[in-house]
Design an enzyme around this catalytic site. Sequence first.
Site, mmCIF file in Angstrom:
data_model
loop_
_atom_site.group_PDB
_atom_site.id
_atom_site.type_symbol
_atom_site.label_atom_id
_atom_site.label_comp_id
_atom_site.label_asym_id
_atom_site.label_seq_id
_atom_site.Cartn_x
_atom_site.Cartn_y
_atom_site.Cartn_z
ATOM 1 N N LYS A 1 19.572 49.857 103.164
ATOM 2 C CA LYS A 1 19.896 48.984 102.021
ATOM 3 C C LYS A 1 20.471 47.652 102.527
ATOM 4 O O LYS A 1 20.160 46.588 101.993
ATOM 5 C CB LYS A 1 20.896 49.667 101.080
ATOM 6 C CG LYS A 1 20.333 50.838 100.300
ATOM 7 C CD LYS A 1 19.240 50.468 99.304
ATOM 8 C CE LYS A 1 19.742 49.684 98.120
ATOM 9 N NZ LYS A 1 18.661 49.516 97.096
ATOM 10 N N TYR B 1 20.746 55.547 105.155
ATOM 11 C CA TYR B 1 20.556 54.974 103.814
ATOM 12 C C TYR B 1 21.232 53.607 103.730
ATOM 13 O O TYR B 1 20.618 52.612 103.331
ATOM 14 C CB TYR B 1 21.133 55.915 102.747
ATOM 15 C CG TYR B 1 21.359 55.256 101.405
ATOM 16 C CD1 TYR B 1 20.291 54.804 100.633
ATOM 17 C CD2 TYR B 1 22.655 55.059 100.906
ATOM 18 C CE1 TYR B 1 20.500 54.180 99.402
ATOM 19 C CE2 TYR B 1 22.872 54.438 99.676
ATOM 20 C CZ TYR B 1 21.792 53.996 98.929
ATOM 21 O OH TYR B 1 22.009 53.375 97.718
ATOM 22 N N THR C 1 23.994 48.489 96.993
ATOM 23 C CA THR C 1 25.086 49.452 96.977
ATOM 24 C C THR C 1 26.308 48.950 97.738
ATOM 25 O O THR C 1 26.177 48.124 98.658
ATOM 26 C CB THR C 1 24.601 50.771 97.625
ATOM 27 O OG1 THR C 1 25.715 51.627 97.838
ATOM 28 C CG2 THR C 1 23.934 50.532 98.976
ATOM 29 N N ASP C 2 27.480 49.504 97.404
ATOM 30 C CA ASP C 2 28.691 49.185 98.173
ATOM 31 C C ASP C 2 28.666 49.826 99.565
ATOM 32 O O ASP C 2 29.460 49.462 100.427
ATOM 33 C CB ASP C 2 29.959 49.618 97.412
ATOM 34 C CG ASP C 2 30.011 51.102 97.077
ATOM 35 O OD1 ASP C 2 29.059 51.847 97.411
ATOM 36 O OD2 ASP C 2 31.021 51.529 96.474
ATOM 37 N N GLU C 3 27.720 50.756 99.791
ATOM 38 C CA GLU C 3 27.705 51.454 101.080
ATOM 39 C C GLU C 3 27.316 50.524 102.231
ATOM 40 O O GLU C 3 27.550 50.848 103.393
ATOM 41 C CB GLU C 3 26.786 52.682 101.010
ATOM 42 C CG GLU C 3 27.241 53.609 99.894
ATOM 43 C CD GLU C 3 26.631 55.006 99.885
ATOM 44 O OE1 GLU C 3 26.204 55.480 100.957
ATOM 45 O OE2 GLU C 3 26.609 55.610 98.813
HETATM 46 P P1 NAD Z 1 16.926 57.287 92.237
HETATM 47 O O1 NAD Z 1 16.640 57.930 93.557
HETATM 48 O O2 NAD Z 1 17.368 58.135 91.095
HETATM 49 O O3 NAD Z 1 15.625 56.488 91.742
HETATM 50 C C1 NAD Z 1 14.848 55.724 92.612
HETATM 51 C C2 NAD Z 1 13.496 55.505 91.956
HETATM 52 O O4 NAD Z 1 12.712 54.696 92.843
HETATM 53 C C3 NAD Z 1 12.709 56.786 91.723
HETATM 54 O O5 NAD Z 1 12.171 56.800 90.420
HETATM 55 C C4 NAD Z 1 11.575 56.734 92.763
HETATM 56 O O6 NAD Z 1 10.384 57.370 92.323
HETATM 57 C C5 NAD Z 1 11.393 55.235 92.917
HETATM 58 N N1 NAD Z 1 10.811 54.873 94.209
HETATM 59 C C6 NAD Z 1 11.170 55.333 95.444
HETATM 60 N N2 NAD Z 1 10.405 54.763 96.382
HETATM 61 C C7 NAD Z 1 9.552 53.914 95.734
HETATM 62 C C8 NAD Z 1 8.529 53.024 96.162
HETATM 63 N N3 NAD Z 1 8.212 52.905 97.464
HETATM 64 N N4 NAD Z 1 7.886 52.298 95.231
HETATM 65 C C9 NAD Z 1 8.175 52.427 93.909
HETATM 66 N N5 NAD Z 1 9.122 53.261 93.460
HETATM 67 C C10 NAD Z 1 9.804 53.991 94.349
HETATM 68 O O7 NAD Z 1 17.983 56.135 92.547
HETATM 69 P P2 NAD Z 1 19.122 55.525 91.607
HETATM 70 O O8 NAD Z 1 20.351 56.317 91.785
HETATM 71 O O9 NAD Z 1 18.565 55.313 90.255
HETATM 72 O O10 NAD Z 1 19.348 54.133 92.334
HETATM 73 C C11 NAD Z 1 18.644 52.954 91.917
HETATM 74 C C12 NAD Z 1 19.058 51.815 92.820
HETATM 75 O O11 NAD Z 1 20.474 51.635 92.757
HETATM 76 C C13 NAD Z 1 18.732 52.047 94.293
HETATM 77 O O12 NAD Z 1 18.294 50.834 94.843
HETATM 78 C C14 NAD Z 1 20.060 52.476 94.902
HETATM 79 O O13 NAD Z 1 20.135 52.115 96.260
HETATM 80 C C15 NAD Z 1 21.037 51.684 94.059
HETATM 81 N N6 NAD Z 1 22.372 52.290 93.937
HETATM 82 C C16 NAD Z 1 22.536 53.544 93.424
HETATM 83 C C17 NAD Z 1 23.822 54.070 93.285
HETATM 84 C C18 NAD Z 1 24.060 55.432 92.680
HETATM 85 O O14 NAD Z 1 25.230 55.835 92.571
HETATM 86 N N7 NAD Z 1 23.064 56.168 92.237
HETATM 87 C C19 NAD Z 1 24.924 53.333 93.697
HETATM 88 C C20 NAD Z 1 24.721 52.064 94.241
HETATM 89 C C21 NAD Z 1 23.439 51.545 94.329
HETATM 90 P P1 TYD Z 2 26.806 61.652 96.538
HETATM 91 O O1 TYD Z 2 26.732 61.959 95.083
HETATM 92 O O2 TYD Z 2 25.766 62.235 97.444
HETATM 93 O O3 TYD Z 2 26.881 60.067 96.671
HETATM 94 P P2 TYD Z 2 27.211 59.121 97.976
HETATM 95 O O4 TYD Z 2 26.981 59.886 99.205
HETATM 96 O O5 TYD Z 2 26.229 58.015 97.772
HETATM 97 O O6 TYD Z 2 28.636 58.674 97.815
HETATM 98 O O7 TYD Z 2 28.220 62.134 97.054
HETATM 99 C C1 TYD Z 2 29.438 61.666 96.471
HETATM 100 C C2 TYD Z 2 30.569 62.210 97.313
HETATM 101 O O8 TYD Z 2 30.597 63.642 97.156
HETATM 102 C C3 TYD Z 2 30.382 61.961 98.802
HETATM 103 O O9 TYD Z 2 31.666 61.711 99.387
HETATM 104 C C4 TYD Z 2 29.814 63.281 99.327
HETATM 105 C C5 TYD Z 2 30.454 64.312 98.407
HETATM 106 N N1 TYD Z 2 29.638 65.535 98.163
HETATM 107 C C6 TYD Z 2 30.241 66.792 98.295
HETATM 108 O O10 TYD Z 2 31.440 66.913 98.633
HETATM 109 N N2 TYD Z 2 29.473 67.891 98.047
HETATM 110 C C7 TYD Z 2 28.157 67.818 97.679
HETATM 111 O O11 TYD Z 2 27.480 68.872 97.503
HETATM 112 C C8 TYD Z 2 27.574 66.518 97.521
HETATM 113 C C9 TYD Z 2 26.131 66.350 97.104
HETATM 114 C C10 TYD Z 2 28.356 65.404 97.769
#
Ligand code: NAD
Ligand code: TYD
Length: 351
Positions: free
Chosen positions: A162, A158, A132-134
């Site tokens: 990561k 988080y 992630t960019d975080e």
């Molecule tokens: P998500 O939470 O929707 O899915 C995560 C999946 O991992 C789930 O199906 C969960 O059951 C599985 N999981 C959790 N712990 C596990 C373990 N110990 N062993 C096996 N499986 C396990 O997450 P996502 O949004 O699909 O994100 C996927 C990846 O992308 C993550 O690594 C996250 O850090 C990264 N990412 C997500 C975003 C975003 O905007 N959603 C942005 C940047 C990076």
């Molecule tokens: P989120 O979807 O939780 O992603 P991330 O924290 O990984 O960026 O949140 C996106 C942005 O929206 C973040 O700045 C937090 C804000 N947010 C709200 O303002 N209200 C909400 O109820 C949630 C879940 C997030």
Amino acid sequence: MILVTGCAGFIGSNFVHTWLENHDEPIVNLDKLTYAGNLDNLASLSQDKRHIFVQGDIGDRARVDALLAQYNPRAVLNFAAESHVDRSIHGPGDFIQTNVVGTFNLLESVRAYWAVLPEPAKTDFRFLHVSTDEVYGTLAPQDPPFAETHPFEPNSPYAASKASSDHLVRAWHHTYGLPVLTTNCSNNYGPYHFPEKLIPLVILNALNGKPLPIYGDGQQVRDWLFVQDHCRAIARVLESGRLGETYNIGGWNEMANIDVVKTICARLDVLRPRADGKPYADQITYVTDRPGHDRRYAIDARKIESELGWKPLETFESGIQKTVQWYLDNPKWVEGVTSGEYRKWIGKQYG
Ligand code: NAD
Ligand code: TYD
């Protein structure tokens, strides 16, 4: 075949769909099915032999060793993670366990498997880590977007977990020569997004006549990336990324949270007007800010664009239109996902 972890979650399940639309190579999907894992995301593939689901933990060495021996994959892609910043604030333990210890165990299993592969399988093998960019921390309004060289300054449990996993992946390359690739992407949105995250939460709360919670002043900026653009980028990195390199993936779509929410409201006003004829934006409610809330994320995606020829295909306008329409078209999926664990979470977070 490829072994991909975490594919019953949001991005992973989209990756499986996108991959199988474009390749015949099978996917073994290892997922623990935490609250965020949902096999409904893959229901349309239930008869497709190219998708093999295995329930298990990335940190379970014996399980992963056995899977690698059984399926002999040419690559392992790691999407599995605890992924929700707000949950990491309430309970960081699971984040350390899966994102740090789990990634370590996975790397060790993969290293043992890779070390004894015959050539050319050994040279061709890849371990791709999705991050992630975080990990880069937060930006001031005038700062340039995050390049791959930006220092790691994670601010939430988080992000710190990561960042730790990214460091482990890097070290396994430099120390053991494991052929790794890492991607760091911005906020994704699109189909199958679990409704504890901003965009699906707002769509579903709006339709249910509930408040649309904006943390703090709503001026925090995120760089939104349509999930299928992200999945195409990962496939490109897997195919042609340079070993040991990191690739930032972003949508060039910086937007303040309040503007994201207003855009969703405006789409819904057209697609599913409120019964009383009033705008959905009337439901916007400002709530207490997230502790340590990062102010701005933005990705400089020029490296993946120039080296690998990838570009996002969706603008925020086109992607959000598809996303809102998807939630309107899939009430059964929504019903399944909004039961159980999710309800408990909403009570804890918003009272
Ligand atoms: P998500 O939470 O929707 O899915 C995560 C999946 O991992 C789930 O199906 C969960 O059951 C599985 N999981 C959790 N712990 C596990 C373990 N110990 N062993 C096996 N499986 C396990 O997450 P996502 O949004 O699909 O994100 C996927 C990846 O992308 C993550 O690594 C996250 O850090 C990264 N990412 C997500 C975003 C975003 O905007 N959603 C942005 C940047 C990076
Ligand atoms: P989120 O979807 O939780 O992603 P991330 O924290 O990984 O960026 O949140 C996106 C942005 O929206 C973040 O700045 C937090 C804000 N947010 C709200 O303002 N209200 C909400 O109820 C949630 C879940 C997030």
